[in-house]
Design a protein around this motif. Structure first.
Motif, PDB file in Angstrom:
ATOM      1  N   UNK A 126      -9.196   5.710  -0.260  1.00 57.98           N
ATOM      2  CA  UNK A 126      -8.642   5.832   1.094  1.00 57.98           C
ATOM      3  C   UNK A 126      -9.484   6.796   1.919  1.00 57.98           C
ATOM      4  N   UNK A 127      -9.832   7.948   1.320  1.00 54.90           N
ATOM      5  CA  UNK A 127     -10.618   8.941   2.060  1.00 54.90           C
ATOM      6  C   UNK A 127     -11.963   8.375   2.501  1.00 54.90           C
ATOM      7  N   UNK A 133       0.307   5.786   7.946  1.00 56.50           N
ATOM      8  CA  UNK A 133      -0.719   5.743   8.998  1.00 56.50           C
ATOM      9  C   UNK A 133      -2.033   5.201   8.439  1.00 56.50           C
ATOM     10  N   UNK A 134      -2.378   5.602   7.201  1.00 56.46           N
ATOM     11  CA  UNK A 134      -3.610   5.098   6.579  1.00 56.46           C
ATOM     12  C   UNK A 134      -3.472   3.614   6.246  1.00 56.46           C
ATOM     13  N   UNK A 135      -2.290   3.222   5.742  1.00 54.53           N
ATOM     14  CA  UNK A 135      -2.048   1.810   5.402  1.00 54.53           C
ATOM     15  C   UNK A 135      -2.220   0.946   6.645  1.00 54.53           C
ATOM     16  N   UNK A 136      -1.754   1.458   7.777  1.00 52.85           N
ATOM     17  CA  UNK A 136      -1.878   0.760   9.054  1.00 52.85           C
ATOM     18  C   UNK A 136      -3.367   0.528   9.375  1.00 52.85           C
ATOM     19  N   UNK A 137      -4.167   1.579   9.245  1.00 56.20           N
ATOM     20  CA  UNK A 137      -5.595   1.470   9.552  1.00 56.20           C
ATOM     21  C   UNK A 137      -6.306   0.516   8.596  1.00 56.20           C
ATOM     22  N   UNK A 138      -5.916   0.554   7.320  1.00 54.92           N
ATOM     23  CA  UNK A 138      -6.597  -0.247   6.307  1.00 54.92           C
ATOM     24  C   UNK A 138      -6.277  -1.733   6.421  1.00 54.92           C
ATOM     25  N   UNK A 183       0.834  -1.204   0.000  1.00 58.43           N
ATOM     26  CA  UNK A 183       0.000   0.000   0.000  1.00 58.43           C
ATOM     27  C   UNK A 183       0.869   1.255   0.000  1.00 58.43           C
ATOM     28  N   UNK A 184       1.914   1.217   0.837  1.00 59.29           N
ATOM     29  CA  UNK A 184       2.779   2.394   0.950  1.00 59.29           C
ATOM     30  C   UNK A 184       3.664   2.510  -0.289  1.00 59.29           C
ATOM     31  N   UNK A 185       4.310   1.392  -0.661  1.00 60.19           N
ATOM     32  CA  UNK A 185       5.294   1.424  -1.738  1.00 60.19           C
ATOM     33  C   UNK A 185       4.695   1.553  -3.130  1.00 60.19           C
ATOM     34  N   UNK A 186       3.657   0.771  -3.407  1.00 62.20           N
ATOM     35  CA  UNK A 186       3.113   0.738  -4.768  1.00 62.20           C
ATOM     36  C   UNK A 186       1.952   1.703  -4.963  1.00 62.20           C
ATOM     37  N   UNK A 187       1.061   1.772  -3.959  1.00 62.76           N
ATOM     38  CA  UNK A 187      -0.127   2.615  -4.133  1.00 62.76           C
ATOM     39  C   UNK A 187       0.085   4.032  -3.617  1.00 62.76           C
TER      40      UNK A 187
END
Ligand SMILES: [Zn+2]
Length: 482
Positions: free
Chosen positions: A343-344, A314-319, A305-309
């Motif tokens: 994400x929003x 913090x959002x990746x953690x929640x998702x 999520x962090x690297x590719x998207x």
């Protein structure tokens, strides 16, 4: 002298198979006492256990997810002890030949990432429950939990602080949840940990004498227990006393532990191979098949999520907190909407509402595909964001199809030129003063007229289109009169 904490966990997780490990009794939490058991799981004389194949599959899955080697042949063993929660006076577990060997779990800590080694994962049966003081002053026995399948994840003493210990336990919980082998409900005892703690002078490599606290069933309890025990041991050493190897009872209400009994050694249990069960054989084909079924694990998903998207950490953690939430986000994306919008709508709109209502993504009456369709309607300007929030609230109550809800709730956006100009004409006709202010250069007047036009459109206009149309109407009209 300054000391460092050395901590190792033995984590017990109940496997969420439909039936118990040796019999066909339902494997479920609760129930009227002593109604979910039979002669086999209560160990009546002559009853013979038959291994539940799913238990082996789940254990192999857990082993693979934690990078263990899967033993081609493992053996069940009798662990002998007498306690009223286990009528047959032994627990069937694994001893010399466990199912999964070696392995590790990567853990994020405030000091950076750490790799915590796993010694082994073995399968065993759970015991019943003793209910103290539930009736008069006696103790009652509920055997419903007898024969519930468990895995025990034995970790190396690699943990160096209470924070690391807690984070490690969270990482293990997250993995077990993601691969769907346990419901990991700590409040129901589905996951609990025995915590081994010792301390040693910083720089020392030999291990100090350790104590064990059993059956901690919250992250907070684990963290507090480690800190309190390290402090207690430090005080002993400072006073010139020795730490005694023992099992201690952690009292989370009082925030302290007390000595229970000397720590047992393996030899106290008189382990021997279980004569009523055959060795368990797992073929390379079995392992390959189960490995192919493993889903993307939370840590890998976060990294993607962090690297590719390009999603914020913090959002990746929640998702990726749970299988339900991560799966939902994937389904939103599958509707072809933009990552940022997805994400929003997940983090701000959906999680925000879940937080305030105390609900969880797992029991919503709609799925990620529905939320994705709603986001797509917003992106296509068919529903404006304010209306979409009202549709989301409706989805959360009753579920439904976003497009049809938009129609039935009268929330389809006013985006055609005709509809917008009617709304604008109405707003201008009713607000001559603001119109005059705008003409004399007031920027604020534009915002006011915009609000009035939105109101005239029943709140359903697409804000961007309405703003552009209003701008054109004003400037066009102004030019015409000048
Ligand atoms: Zn049974």
């Amino acid at each position: 002298m300054s000391y460092e904490i050395v901590c190792g966990l033995e984590i017990h997780a109940e496997l969420s198979t439909a039936t118990k490990i040796w019999c066909g009794c339902e494997n479920a939490f609760g129930g009227e006492p002593n109604t979910r058991c039979c002669p086999v799981c209560t160990g009546l004389p002559g009853a013979l256990p038959v291994l539940n194949r799913r238990v082996v599959e789940f254990a192999v899955k857990a082993g693979l997810a934690m990078h263990c080697e899967i033993a081609p042949r493992s053996v069940m063993a009798r662990k002998n002890y007498f306690y009223p929660d286990m009528p047959k006076a032994y627990q069937i577990s694994q001893f010399e030949k466990p199912m999964c060997i070696g392995g590790y779990v990567d853990v994020e800590t405030s000091q950076g990432p750490r790799r915590i080694r796993i010694t082994r994962i073995h399968i065993e049966e759970d015991a019943g429950k003793l209910l103290h003081d539930a009736y008069g002053t006696g103790t009652l026995v509920d055997l419903n939990r007898c024969g519930v399948p468990l895995i025990e994840i034995v970790g190396e003493p690699d943990l160096r602080s209470s924070e690391e210990t807690k984070n490690y336990m969270e990482a293990v919980r997250e993995i077990l949840e993601a691969i769907a082998v346990s419901d990991v409900k700590m409040q129901e005892g589905s996951m609990r940990a025995d915590v081994n703690v010792s301390i040693r002078p910083v720089g020392e490599t030999a291990l100090g004498t350790r104590t064990e606290m059993k059956n901690l069933n919250s992250f907070r309890a684990v963290q507090r227990a480690v800190d309190a025990e390290a402090k207690r041991q430090e005080a002993l050493l400072a006073a010139g006393k020795k730490v005694v190897q023992e099992t201690r009872q952690w009292d989370d209400n009082r925030g302290e532990s007390r000595g229970m009994r000397g720590k047992e050694d393996a030899q106290d249990y008189r382990y021997f191979p279980e004569p009523d069960l055959l060795p368990i054989l797992v073929t390379p084909e079995d392992v390959a098949r189960i490995a192919a079924e493993l889903p993307e694990l939370p840590a890998a998903r976060r990294a993607r999520y962090v690297g590719t998207l390009g999603i914020a950490p913090a959002d990746a953690e929640l998702l990726t907190r749970s299988r339900a939430e991560a799966g939902m986000f994937e389904d939103v994306l599958a509707q072809g909407v933009g990552v940022r919008a997805a994400v929003t709508w997940m983090v701000v709109e959906l999680f925000g509402r879940l937080n305030t209502t105390g609900r969880s993504a797992a029991d919503l009456p709609f799925g990620g595909a529905d939320l994705g369709r709603l986001v797509a309607l917003v992106e296509a300007a068919k529903v404006n964001p304010g209306s979409a929030r009202r549709i989301l609230a409706e989805l959360m109550e009753k579920g439904g199809e976003p497009g049809r809800l938009a129609e039935s709730m009268g929330l389809m956006a006013v985006s055609d030129a005709g509809g917008l100009s009617v709304a604008i004409a109405t707003a201008l006709a009713q607000n001559a003063t603001a119109l005059a202010d705008y003409r004399s250069g007031s920027a604020k007047a534009f915002g006011f007229l915009m609000g009035q036009a939105m109101k005239a459109a029943g709140g359903r206009a697409d804000p961007k289109l309405l703003s552009a149309a209003l701008r054109e109407a004003l400037d066009g009209a102004g030019n015409g009169e000048a």
